[in-house]
Each structure stands twice: as structure tokens, then as C-alpha cells.
Design a protein around this motif. Sequence first.
Motif, PDB file in Angstrom:
ATOM      1  N   VAL A  62      39.567  26.317  35.462  1.00  0.00           N
ATOM      2  CA  VAL A  62      38.922  26.827  36.669  1.00  0.00           C
ATOM      3  C   VAL A  62      39.895  27.713  37.460  1.00  0.00           C
ATOM      4  N   GLU A  63      41.134  27.224  37.633  1.00  0.00           N
ATOM      5  CA  GLU A  63      42.141  28.015  38.344  1.00  0.00           C
ATOM      6  C   GLU A  63      42.377  29.352  37.646  1.00  0.00           C
ATOM      7  N   GLY A  64      42.542  29.296  36.328  1.00  0.00           N
ATOM      8  CA  GLY A  64      42.840  30.509  35.582  1.00  0.00           C
ATOM      9  C   GLY A  64      41.707  31.511  35.626  1.00  0.00           C
ATOM     10  N   LEU A  65      40.475  31.042  35.390  1.00  0.00           N
ATOM     11  CA  LEU A  65      39.329  31.947  35.363  1.00  0.00           C
ATOM     12  C   LEU A  65      39.019  32.516  36.739  1.00  0.00           C
ATOM     13  N   LEU A  66      39.012  31.642  37.758  1.00  0.00           N
ATOM     14  CA  LEU A  66      38.691  32.112  39.107  1.00  0.00           C
ATOM     15  C   LEU A  66      39.754  33.091  39.601  1.00  0.00           C
ATOM     16  N   GLY A  67      41.021  32.722  39.439  1.00  0.00           N
ATOM     17  CA  GLY A  67      42.093  33.617  39.854  1.00  0.00           C
ATOM     18  C   GLY A  67      42.066  34.922  39.084  1.00  0.00           C
ATOM     19  N   PHE A  68      41.790  34.857  37.773  1.00  0.00           N
ATOM     20  CA  PHE A  68      41.750  36.065  36.952  1.00  0.00           C
ATOM     21  C   PHE A  68      40.636  36.992  37.418  1.00  0.00           C
ATOM     22  N   CYS A  69      39.468  36.443  37.691  1.00  0.00           N
ATOM     23  CA  CYS A  69      38.336  37.265  38.137  1.00  0.00           C
ATOM     24  C   CYS A  69      38.629  37.909  39.495  1.00  0.00           C
ATOM     25  N   LEU A  70      39.106  37.120  40.446  1.00  0.00           N
ATOM     26  CA  LEU A  70      39.365  37.641  41.792  1.00  0.00           C
ATOM     27  C   LEU A  70      40.452  38.714  41.774  1.00  0.00           C
ATOM     28  N   ASN A  71      41.555  38.454  41.073  1.00  0.00           N
ATOM     29  CA  ASN A  71      42.648  39.416  41.049  1.00  0.00           C
ATOM     30  C   ASN A  71      42.313  40.640  40.204  1.00  0.00           C
ATOM     31  N   SER A  72      41.481  40.479  39.179  1.00  0.00           N
ATOM     32  CA  SER A  72      41.050  41.631  38.387  1.00  0.00           C
ATOM     33  C   SER A  72      40.196  42.568  39.224  1.00  0.00           C
ATOM     34  N   VAL A  73      39.255  42.005  39.978  1.00  0.00           N
ATOM     35  CA  VAL A  73      38.401  42.834  40.836  1.00  0.00           C
ATOM     36  C   VAL A  73      39.234  43.558  41.885  1.00  0.00           C
ATOM     37  N   ALA A  74      40.162  42.825  42.506  1.00  0.00           N
ATOM     38  CA  ALA A  74      41.013  43.438  43.524  1.00  0.00           C
ATOM     39  C   ALA A  74      41.888  44.534  42.916  1.00  0.00           C
ATOM     40  N   GLY A  75      42.480  44.267  41.767  1.00  0.00           N
ATOM     41  CA  GLY A  75      43.325  45.255  41.119  1.00  0.00           C
ATOM     42  C   GLY A  75      42.548  46.488  40.685  1.00  0.00           C
ATOM     43  N   LEU A  76      41.338  46.286  40.151  1.00  0.00           N
ATOM     44  CA  LEU A  76      40.512  47.417  39.735  1.00  0.00           C
ATOM     45  C   LEU A  76      40.107  48.288  40.918  1.00  0.00           C
ATOM     46  N   SER A  77      39.891  47.665  42.075  1.00  0.00           N
ATOM     47  CA  SER A  77      39.515  48.460  43.254  1.00  0.00           C
ATOM     48  C   SER A  77      40.638  49.423  43.629  1.00  0.00           C
ATOM     49  N   PHE A  78      41.884  48.997  43.434  1.00  0.00           N
ATOM     50  CA  PHE A  78      43.017  49.885  43.707  1.00  0.00           C
ATOM     51  C   PHE A  78      43.028  51.056  42.726  1.00  0.00           C
ATOM     52  N   LEU A  79      42.724  50.792  41.463  1.00  0.00           N
ATOM     53  CA  LEU A  79      42.779  51.831  40.444  1.00  0.00           C
ATOM     54  C   LEU A  79      41.590  52.782  40.511  1.00  0.00           C
TER      55      LEU A  79
END
Length: 293
Positions: free
Chosen positions: A24-41
Motif C-alpha cells: 500500500v505504501e509503495g503503490l500509493l506513494g508511487f502514484c502520488l509522486n508520479s503524478v506530481a513529477g509528471l506535472s513538472f515535466l
Amino acid sequence: MAAYPLPEGFSDFDMITFGLALLVEGLLGFCLNSVAGLSFLLVKDQRTPSNFLVFNLNIADLMLNINALIAAYASYVRVWPFGIEGCHMHGFLGSIAIYATIPLLALIARDKYHYWCTQEQLSWSTSGMRCASVWVAAVFWAALPLPVIGWGEFNFEPMGNCCCLDYTKGDWGYISYMLAVTVIYLLTPMMIMHNSYAAINTYFKKTHSFKFNTYLPETVLLATWGPFALLCFYAAVENVTLVSPWFRMVIPVWAKSGPIFHAVIYSFTNETYRGAIWKMLKGGQNPDKSKMS
């Protein structure tokens, strides 16, 4: 799964529970940080020197998320499937993520201080140089416990599903390495964060306008990594193997929840980042300002 014996001190239920928590930690953190990182790119207006610090934090947290997902898989199969070399690499990459994350939190705090208190704008050259320095230093300090150097040592955590700095030996090599990284990667960043947010809080009091909770970043850092730091300190003075393996497993699993909190604090509750994320998810449309308040 049944072919492998359970680690000492753990039941089959424990393996499932810890594995589910890591998943749960890995998937939730991965999804949230991926979305945030993609918004920067993907959102041009998002690409600023200050947001580049947050983007690097997203990358470091994604590394720790992947670390947690690998541990979750090992919990499911009830054995570490990658051998001792895989253990060393798992500890090495996880340490890079940690040693990059905490200094980046301090750099973000300092940038916020300059933004609110001195009105100084961060330049691209300064932002890039600072981030590069963080990553180079993280790789250097994470490599020291590898067998080729051997200052400290990576080994399995009690459940055998992931690897970190081996705190069970408590020898001088471990103690000296632990003290060095504590000063560099916990005490110094905490001092920078505390001084920066204290100054911002004073400014907010003067202007009677509180833009964000200045106590939250420090609290989250201490709450997630503080218990693990205390465990490492205890291991330097006492035989930590006498502590329950279950308890020693709870602490690092909890620490891996940090990327979730970071994504929420620095991206999803940041007005600029939140607006860019919403814009990206809506396919490039301008975010509705009335919904961002």
C-alpha cells in the motif's frame, strides 16, 4: 510460499500484514509522486527552479517507493529472491533515496525562507547545482557500506524481505558510520529546516497571514525517520537483537510511509503544484481557481 520457513519471530499473518503495508505504501506513494513529477515535466508553467527541488524530491521518493514494492514482493514469496548481491543493491539504492530526500527537504525549506522572508528568487543554475550536489553526495555515502569499501555494512532486516544498514553488530565501523550520517543527514538538515520555518512563522505572525503550516514538515520528518534513528542509536550502545524482531520491523516499514506525506505536503497541498496537477489531469486546461482555494 509454504516451501520456505518463516523468519524467526514472525507468523504467516505477520508476513501478509507487513507485505500488505509495504504494498500500500509503495503503490500509493508511487502514484502520488508520479503524478506530481509528471506535472513538472508536462506543464510548462510548472518548470521553475523552486519546483525543480520538489521534482527531485519526487524522484527520490519514487526510488523509496520501488524499494518498498520489492520488499512487499519478498514478503509475499516468503524469501528474499535476489541473493546477497541483490541485498546489497537494495540497501544501496534505498540509502541513496534516503540520503537525497532529507537534504532536499532542507533545501526546499531554505528556498521557502528566501521566498517569504528575503524575496530572493532561486536561479536555475543554483537549483541545478544544489540538486546535483545532493545526488552525488547521496551516492557517495550510500556506497560506503558496500563490500568493496566496507564502512558499515548492508544486511537483511529482521523479516528478511529487505535490506538496510546492518545495526545488529554494533561495532566501531557501524557506530562511526552511523554517527557521521546522523550529523550530515539528520541533525544538519533538521537545523536548517527548523531555522527556516521558524523565520517564516515569525514573518507570517507579523503579516497576520499564515499561508501554510510551518510546523508540519519538521513534524513529518521526525515522525517518520525519528524512530529509525533512535533504533540505530540504541544499537550503538546495547544489543539490539534482544529487541523484538516484530518491533524492529515496524519501524522501517513506518519510515517508508514518508514519500506519501511528502507528496501531499509539497505537491498536492501546494497551490502552484496543485494547479499544475489539475491542469495536467484535465488535458492542459486551465485549473478552476475557485476550486483551488
